[in-house]
Design a protein around this motif. Structure first.
Motif, PDB file in Angstrom:
ATOM      1  N   VAL B 308       0.558  -1.411   0.163  1.00 34.08           N
ATOM      2  CA  VAL B 308      -0.013  -0.295  -0.658  1.00 34.08           C
ATOM      3  C   VAL B 308       0.213   1.234   0.219  1.00 34.08           C
ATOM      4  O   VAL B 308       1.042   2.436  -1.258  1.00 34.08           O
ATOM      5  CB  VAL B 308      -0.965   0.068   1.693  1.00 34.08           C
ATOM      6  CG1 VAL B 308      -1.802   1.782   1.495  1.00 34.08           C
ATOM      7  CG2 VAL B 308      -1.902  -0.948   1.098  1.00 34.08           C
ATOM      8  N   VAL B 309       2.033   0.919   1.011  1.00 33.75           N
ATOM      9  CA  VAL B 309       2.315   2.380   0.923  1.00 33.75           C
ATOM     10  C   VAL B 309       3.100   2.512  -0.377  1.00 33.75           C
ATOM     11  O   VAL B 309       3.633   3.800  -0.917  1.00 33.75           O
ATOM     12  CB  VAL B 309       4.006   2.547   2.499  1.00 33.75           C
ATOM     13  CG1 VAL B 309       5.030   2.990   2.316  1.00 33.75           C
ATOM     14  CG2 VAL B 309       2.212   2.371   3.195  1.00 33.75           C
ATOM     15  N   THR B 310       4.008   1.305  -0.892  1.00 32.39           N
ATOM     16  CA  THR B 310       4.774   1.952  -1.859  1.00 32.39           C
ATOM     17  C   THR B 310       4.181   2.138  -3.193  1.00 32.39           C
ATOM     18  O   THR B 310       4.160   3.125  -3.841  1.00 32.39           O
ATOM     19  CB  THR B 310       5.651   0.103  -2.446  1.00 32.39           C
ATOM     20  OG1 THR B 310       6.139  -0.661  -0.398  1.00 32.39           O
ATOM     21  CG2 THR B 310       7.048   0.313  -3.732  1.00 32.39           C
ATOM     22  N   ILE B 311       2.589   1.391  -3.529  1.00 30.83           N
ATOM     23  CA  ILE B 311       1.618   1.827  -4.352  1.00 30.83           C
ATOM     24  C   ILE B 311       1.660   3.374  -4.316  1.00 30.83           C
ATOM     25  O   ILE B 311       2.179   4.284  -4.861  1.00 30.83           O
ATOM     26  CB  ILE B 311       0.437   1.320  -4.263  1.00 30.83           C
ATOM     27  CG1 ILE B 311       0.593  -0.699  -5.177  1.00 30.83           C
ATOM     28  CG2 ILE B 311      -0.451   1.637  -5.203  1.00 30.83           C
ATOM     29  CD1 ILE B 311      -0.408  -0.830  -5.171  1.00 30.83           C
ATOM     30  N   LEU B 312       1.526   3.898  -3.056  1.00 24.80           N
ATOM     31  CA  LEU B 312       1.005   5.277  -2.861  1.00 24.80           C
ATOM     32  C   LEU B 312       2.585   6.347  -3.054  1.00 24.80           C
ATOM     33  O   LEU B 312       2.311   7.361  -3.360  1.00 24.80           O
ATOM     34  CB  LEU B 312       0.547   5.953  -1.381  1.00 24.80           C
ATOM     35  CG  LEU B 312      -0.597   5.083  -0.867  1.00 24.80           C
ATOM     36  CD1 LEU B 312      -1.833   4.954   0.655  1.00 24.80           C
ATOM     37  CD2 LEU B 312      -2.052   6.011  -1.930  1.00 24.80           C
TER      38      LEU B 312
END
Lengths: 146, 399
Positions: B308-312
């Motif tokens: 999630v963090v990486t995609i954001l």
């Protein structure tokens, strides 16, 4: 000597045939047979490797020779090496024909329906005119046991 | 090297033949095993010991008896098969990354796939290559439509449920999903360094125009939890849709995802869009992303918090590197291998998981109808003949 392959062994068990006398088979054939039938070989069938007089040193050499001559497709198709082991057994017996082994004087009967094995036996033994070679018979197991 | 039978010299084999046979799986460092190390030092071994060792490492002992030219031909056949199915990049250890695809697993699945194609009746799979030329959002929609994925059903339950749901949908559309299995059923051997080899094996896809195979590490990498496996699976589905088989999702996928270019980047973007639509994350632009929000998105969209963090970050919803680093969760404690403690699953369950549904069903049908021999079936299921295990397998399934 009567040599029996996996298909013939299956036939014996499936048809509850009581064997009379002694039959021989090889470690590879026993391995294949025991995949389907637990509890060891049928009564009357001996694994040649268990015979203390059997020339195991010679057998391994013959096995390697036959493997290199005929074994290609087995690896690719993931088939067993039962046919290789039977020809190796015959070759080994040829090497020890001067030694008196039980049944030797009666020649060899190979009980099989395997077309490939039959062809290999013909090629290795039955076209040479050697005395030993002409004493080898290959018999279909249905015919043999009926 | 001398082979002895009951201490009597029998055959001689070249050291180079032994090395080449053991080199079938170079990442497993088989030469360093006690048996072979001693054999090279002393110049020989007992035949029965070779058989026992071959049984342990699941390499047919007969291979060691081949003449070098014959062995070379056999090894070439194996290598050609591998290259036909996956990119050369995947079967070479890549410097700097430490990525290894277990060749043992690769060979097993290639065999299984070849068997399936020859013995099953499958039409050409129109999904393969169908994502080429599509935009990211079109491609993500195509995955949803083609595999009949219902977003609510997918997102409803736990990540484990979501993974099972997705696998079922994929297999319904003629793509076989195989999973790493590491339990006492020994579908895969566990040798001295097996665990580290398996842990470094990424998920990969094996090409076929009828039944492509997808492998996800699952149990063989206990650090790869369900959320990560979901991302791997969808990424590989995207690759199959793009008809590209050159890529894997590496261990450190964060860096990979953020720096990817070309096809790799496209596949990531498609997978990300499918799992966490841009329309969802766009709404958070300009807001402070908290850990609570991160975990909420992770739970709702079946992704790991790291993903999630990486995609954001990739979408610039998280604009600063400091904010991104702060939101990355602490690495979880090392996962426990599923084989440590707990009941062993039934053998047929382990086989089903490793082979994948399609291969499992075709093979069982052929065993039942005696279309395939017992030895061959065992090579596909176990990698080598295993009498007792095969007997139990057939007994449990009534084959």
């Amino acid at each position: 000597m009567r040599i029996i392959d996996n298909n013939a062994l299956n036939y014996v068990v499936d048809n509850r045939i009581k064997l009379s006398g002694t039959f021989c088979t090889t470690p590879d054939v026993q391995e294949e047979f025991e995949v389907k039938y637990e509890g060891g070989l049928p009564k009357g069938v001996q694994n040649i490797w268990d015979d203390p007089q059997f020339d195991k040193v010679g057998y391994l050499k013959n096995y390697a020779d036959m493997l290199n001559k005929y074994g290609d497709k087995s690896f690719y198709n993931m088939r067993g090496f039962g046919d290789i082991s039977i020809i190796a057994l015959l070759k080994t017996q040829k090497g020890t024909r001067k030694v008196q082994l039980p049944g030797l004087e009666d020649g060899f009967v190979v009980i099989t329906t395997d077309v490939q094995l039959t062809k290999h036996i013909q090629r290795e033994f039955c076209d040479t005119g050697d005395v030993f070679d002409s004493s080898i018979q290959v018999v279909d197991h249905v015919i043999y046991f009926n | 090297m001398q082979i002895f039978v009951d201490k009597k010299p029998s055959l001689t084999v070249n050291d180079s033949v032994v090395r080449k046979v053991l080199g079938i799986y170079p990442e497993e460092l088989l030469e360093s095993r006690k048996f072979f190390d001693a054999a090279f030092r002393t110049g020989g071994f007992e035949f029965k010991d070779l058989q026992a060792e071959a049984d342990t490492i699941l390499i047919p002992w007969q291979l060691f008896l081949l003449e070098e030219a014959k062995l070379d031909a056999e090894l070439k056949r194996i290598e050609d098969l591998r290259l036909e199915k996956v990119s050369e990049k995947l079967i070479v250890k890549r410097k700097g990354y430490g990525d290894i695809t277990s060749k043992r697993i690769l060979d097993r699945l290639i065999r299984s796939q070849n068997y399936l194609i020859r013995n099953g009746t499958f039409e050409v799979n129109d999904y393969c290559g169908s994502l080429k030329g599509k935009s990211i959002s079109q491609a993500a929609k195509q995955i949803t439509t083609h595999f009949e994925v219902n977003a609510s059903s997918f997102r409803r339950g736990s990540k484990r449920d979501a993974l099972a749901y997705l696998i079922e949908k994929i297999e319904n559309k003629q793509i076989n999903v195989c999973q790493g299995v590491l339990d006492s059923n020994k579908i895969l051997p566990v040798l001295d360094n097996s665990r580290s080899v398996y842990k470094n094996t990424s998920g990969f896809a094996i090409k076929d125009d009828r039944v492509p195979f997808i492998f996800i590490p699952s149990e063989i990498n206990p650090d790869e939890r369900e959320g990560r496996q979901i991302l791997t699976l969808v990424y590989l589905i995207a690759l199959v849709g793009l008809d590209e088989y050159n890529f894997v999702l590496r261990k450190d996928f964060k860096t990979q995802l953020l720096t990817a270019k070309g096809i790799e980047n496209l596949a990531y973007n498609i997978a990300s869009e499918f799992l966490l639509p841009w329309s969802v994350t766009a709404g958070y632009r300009g807001t402070q992303i908290s850990e609570a929000l991160r975990d909420f998105l992770s739970s709702k969209y079946q992704l790991s918090p790291t993903a999630v963090v990486t995609i954001l970050r990739k979408r610039r919803v998280i604009s600063s590197f400091e904010e991104y680093s702060a939101l990355l969760p602490d690495p979880p404690p090392p996962g426990k291998s599923k084989s440590e403690g707990g009941r062993t699953p039934s053998i047929e369950r382990s086989v089903r998981k490793f082979l994948g549904k399609l291969a499992y069903e075709v093979l069982n049908g052929d065993i039942r109808s005696k279309k395939t021999g017992a030895v061959r079936a065992q090579y596909i299921i176990f990698g080598s003949p295993r009498k007792r295990a095969f007997f139990m397998y057939r007994k449990n399934l009534g084959l």
